[in-house]
Design an enzyme around this catalytic site. Sequence first.
Site, short mmCIF file in Angstrom:
data_model
loop_
_atom_site.label_atom_id
_atom_site.label_comp_id
_atom_site.label_asym_id
_atom_site.label_seq_id
_atom_site.Cartn_x
_atom_site.Cartn_y
_atom_site.Cartn_z
N GLU B 60 0.79 -0.96 -0.05
CA GLU B 60 0.11 0.11 0.07
C GLU B 60 0.97 1.40 -0.13
O GLU B 60 0.54 2.31 -0.66
CB GLU B 60 -0.86 -0.03 1.31
CG GLU B 60 -2.19 -0.94 0.94
CD GLU B 60 -1.57 -2.39 1.31
OE1 GLU B 60 -0.71 -2.72 1.98
OE2 GLU B 60 -2.54 -3.34 1.25
N HIS B 129 -11.82 -5.70 8.09
CA HIS B 129 -12.51 -5.34 6.85
C HIS B 129 -13.72 -4.50 7.28
O HIS B 129 -14.85 -4.66 6.41
CB HIS B 129 -13.18 -6.75 6.38
CG HIS B 129 -12.02 -7.30 5.77
ND1 HIS B 129 -11.15 -8.38 6.59
CD2 HIS B 129 -11.56 -7.60 4.46
CE1 HIS B 129 -10.36 -9.09 5.99
NE2 HIS B 129 -10.30 -8.68 4.76
#
Lengths: 342, 327
Positions: B60, B129
């Site tokens: 990322e 999540h």
Amino acid sequence: MATTERTKAAGSRLGVDLGLSDRELLEIYRLIALSRALDERMWTLNRAGKVPFVISGQGHEGAQVAITSGLRHGHDWLVPYYRSVAAVLTFGMTPREILLALYARAPDPSSGGRQMPGHYGGSAYNILSTSSPVATQVLHAVGIAFAAKLRRTDQVALTSLGEGSSNQGDFHEGLNFAGIHRLPVVIMIENNGYAISVPASIECAIEDLAERAAGYAMPGVVVDGADVLACFRAGRAAIERARRGEGPTLIEAKVTRLTGHSSDDQQTKYRAPEEIAAQRARDPLPRFREELLGAGVLDEEADARLGAEVRAAIDDATDWAEAQPDPDPATARRHVYFEPEA
Amino acid sequence: MAVRTYIEAIRESLAEEMRRDASIVVLGEDVGRKGGVFLATDGLHAEFGADRVVDTPLTESMIVGVSIGAAANGIRPVAEIQFADFIFPAFNQIVSEAARMRYRSNGAFGCPITIRAPYGGGVHGALYHSQSVEAFFTHVPGLKVVIPSTPYDAKGLLKSAIRDEDPVLFFEHKKLYRSVRGEVPEGDYAVPLGRAQVTRDGSQVTIVAYGLMAHYALEAAELVAADGISAEVIDLRTLRPLDRETLLASVRKTGKCLIVHEDNKFGGYGAEIAAILAEEAFDYLDGPITRVAGPDVPGVPYNHALEDWFMVSPDKIAAGIRTLAAY
């Protein structure tokens, strides 16, 4: 600085193998000497109480000048770090501009006096703005190279970092992406053996950091940072390889750090006096001077003349930069976000 | 007008912008042939090719760092972080680099990048999540933070984000992707950043929300209407820059404010709204500025009973409105 395959008929043999004329050799020497004098002036100004902080690159100049000499000004990109005094000088910044950053004056092109000294940048030169977190800039250079490849601009990006910074994740993430896409980027580790006070033996698991290139499908080249012509050869090969579309190169220049980490560091606390004295022998400046004198590219008289020119340029830059105004606090809220033209 | 889901609106916005501007490149994990794990980029790889729809490694920081560099050299990147929960490896690049590039260079360099990330709970996503991460970024000058709640806004705000000259974090609620449909004009329109929307007029309490909570706030307002309580609902849409005028005008009218967010309460985005109201609308307040927010636990638990306990719901919001209205 452009290189040519031509040498003067009456010139020396020193640069022939590299296609460097005596004039070009002298320009490399001038930039190394200029950078050193500028760097020493910065420390003098700090010790005299004129500026609060200095971080710089004494001992790194040979590698920086020689390796960045292969870039095309105003076309390629330089993504520097806080020791890149000689690199930004080679890539177009002037001593005046570098000392504006030191004095943090309003016209400072790097940051308008907002950043600490040593955080160079200049849109006019394609020198990307520098921050203080280490190795973040590797990803920026890779991104610039990614854009160059997508846009087919024929540009090369060159970035620098210390060996300590090459342990950061951003370094590895950047090399991986550059390797996958064969991007036109040169990553240069300036290994001076210390991350502030921590010796390389306990910051890196391997001795030659260039070996890390093997994990990312690119050549890793170790070069003696005190050997200016070897650095030039390595830098030019990497830049040309990148420009031919053959992908990135990792260069590790073994350099020496002739000063403390910064003006706030006392390196005698963690380095033995003998070691500090021995490092002087690895200074690229006197070594290159001897090389040029020995080959007849330079003589004592020309060296003295060059030295006088350098001193005059540094004096001019010092006086001029010091006389520039401080930034106005009324401007300190500007440039948080884009400001459309009025 | 066509009826679109929230995710269709995002996909349409991306495709139209990429057709309009050849410098736009989408990059992220699985955004290529797969079209993203939620299919937000489905079809883009086929239409625009691998050069402009780039599958990246699982890194990322690289996704954002490379975007910053590419933006400096003429590309307009739209980065996807697969889940907002995984944005933290890129935190340094976003906060130290993207947010500060313009300021630290005294305006010489900008950073026109858009970072899209699905966020939010109520989808059985558990701790990693489900997170709402907006407060980490709304704190930072130099960043813009956008959270649309409708397909119309998702398409129009994403266009504005991509065209913006500064780094924009664009958070999309996962639960809205396919549960919400709405009318979306064909072709080009943009919803400006920094403008909130009053989505229900009322007189007694102002409810401030965004994302999924903007929908729940409307449901709650309907629930309390049966009790004779008139609630006004503001969908902020852009969290930074904040539309202070719309917020202050509403609270000066109603005299009461209930702030709703899914993120946990302590140090959350609602605290800033509350502070602004205390500073700038104190004389108009007839009750305590109140927050209905996620509980202060480190994440949304997985089991459905635990997740229901965590999530802010229309009923919880309605209870908050009733208490505040009775004050």
